[in-house]
Design a protein around this motif. Sequence first.
Motif, PDB file in Angstrom:
ATOM      1  N   UNK A  24       5.790   5.076  -9.783  1.00  0.00           N
ATOM      2  CA  UNK A  24       6.377   6.412  -9.687  1.00  0.00           C
ATOM      3  C   UNK A  24       5.349   7.469 -10.072  1.00  0.00           C
ATOM      4  N   UNK A  25       4.552   7.177 -11.099  1.00  0.00           N
ATOM      5  CA  UNK A  25       3.489   8.111 -11.482  1.00  0.00           C
ATOM      6  C   UNK A  25       2.504   8.293 -10.329  1.00  0.00           C
ATOM      7  N   UNK A  26       2.127   7.198  -9.693  1.00  0.00           N
ATOM      8  CA  UNK A  26       1.209   7.283  -8.552  1.00  0.00           C
ATOM      9  C   UNK A  26       1.849   8.067  -7.409  1.00  0.00           C
ATOM     10  N   UNK A  27       3.129   7.840  -7.176  1.00  0.00           N
ATOM     11  CA  UNK A  27       3.853   8.583  -6.148  1.00  0.00           C
ATOM     12  C   UNK A  27       3.796  10.080  -6.433  1.00  0.00           C
ATOM     13  N   UNK A  28       3.988  10.456  -7.688  1.00  0.00           N
ATOM     14  CA  UNK A  28       3.960  11.875  -8.047  1.00  0.00           C
ATOM     15  C   UNK A  28       2.571  12.476  -7.841  1.00  0.00           C
ATOM     16  N   UNK A  29       1.542  11.704  -8.145  1.00  0.00           N
ATOM     17  CA  UNK A  29       0.173  12.184  -7.930  1.00  0.00           C
ATOM     18  C   UNK A  29      -0.084  12.399  -6.440  1.00  0.00           C
ATOM     19  N   UNK A  30       0.347  11.442  -5.617  1.00  0.00           N
ATOM     20  CA  UNK A  30       0.166  11.562  -4.167  1.00  0.00           C
ATOM     21  C   UNK A  30       1.002  12.705  -3.620  1.00  0.00           C
ATOM     22  N   UNK A  31       2.227  12.848  -4.121  1.00  0.00           N
ATOM     23  CA  UNK A  31       3.156  13.855  -3.604  1.00  0.00           C
ATOM     24  C   UNK A  31       2.828  15.267  -4.059  1.00  0.00           C
ATOM     25  N   UNK A  32       2.077  15.402  -5.133  1.00  0.00           N
ATOM     26  CA  UNK A  32       1.813  16.712  -5.704  1.00  0.00           C
ATOM     27  C   UNK A  32       1.325  17.740  -4.675  1.00  0.00           C
ATOM     28  N   UNK A  33       0.326  17.423  -3.850  1.00  0.00           N
ATOM     29  CA  UNK A  33      -0.124  18.436  -2.892  1.00  0.00           C
ATOM     30  C   UNK A  33       0.749  18.513  -1.628  1.00  0.00           C
ATOM     31  N   UNK A  34       1.729  17.630  -1.499  1.00  0.00           N
ATOM     32  CA  UNK A  34       2.582  17.596  -0.309  1.00  0.00           C
ATOM     33  C   UNK A  34       3.878  18.348  -0.573  1.00  0.00           C
TER      34      UNK A  34
END
Length: 132
Positions: free
Chosen positions: A108-118
């Motif tokens: 979930x943390x990785x998802x948030x990092x990936x999603x941050x600029x999206x």
Amino acid sequence: MSIETDATRTDAGEDLDALARELGERIAEMPLYERYQEAKEEVEADEELQEEIREFEQIREEFMLARQTGEATRDDLRTLQDAQEELHEKPKMSEYLEVQNELELRLQELNEIISDPLTVDFGGKAGGCCED
């Protein structure tokens, strides 16, 4: 202003595919993921524990059916909760669930990092990655 050609988009797409593959490989190499795999294999290899899981699933299915027909009682719910608690207290199952939870939090943390600029939740919209 630059104009994207089909070749540019294809190259960028291939780069993203390679990046995604590398991310998957790196996740698979994480000690936490390796612990998860080991715990999962231990649960799957334990025949006694597998039988207890099947028994719990039977109790859960019976409860769900009773609930759908309006026949579920508080005693039925308590039986289900007791069976789940007993199953989760088994050392191998407890370890598996703990490591699974840790892994899900990390993903979930990785998802948030990936999603941050999206503008979308990458994992939620692009196909949740934590279903087993």
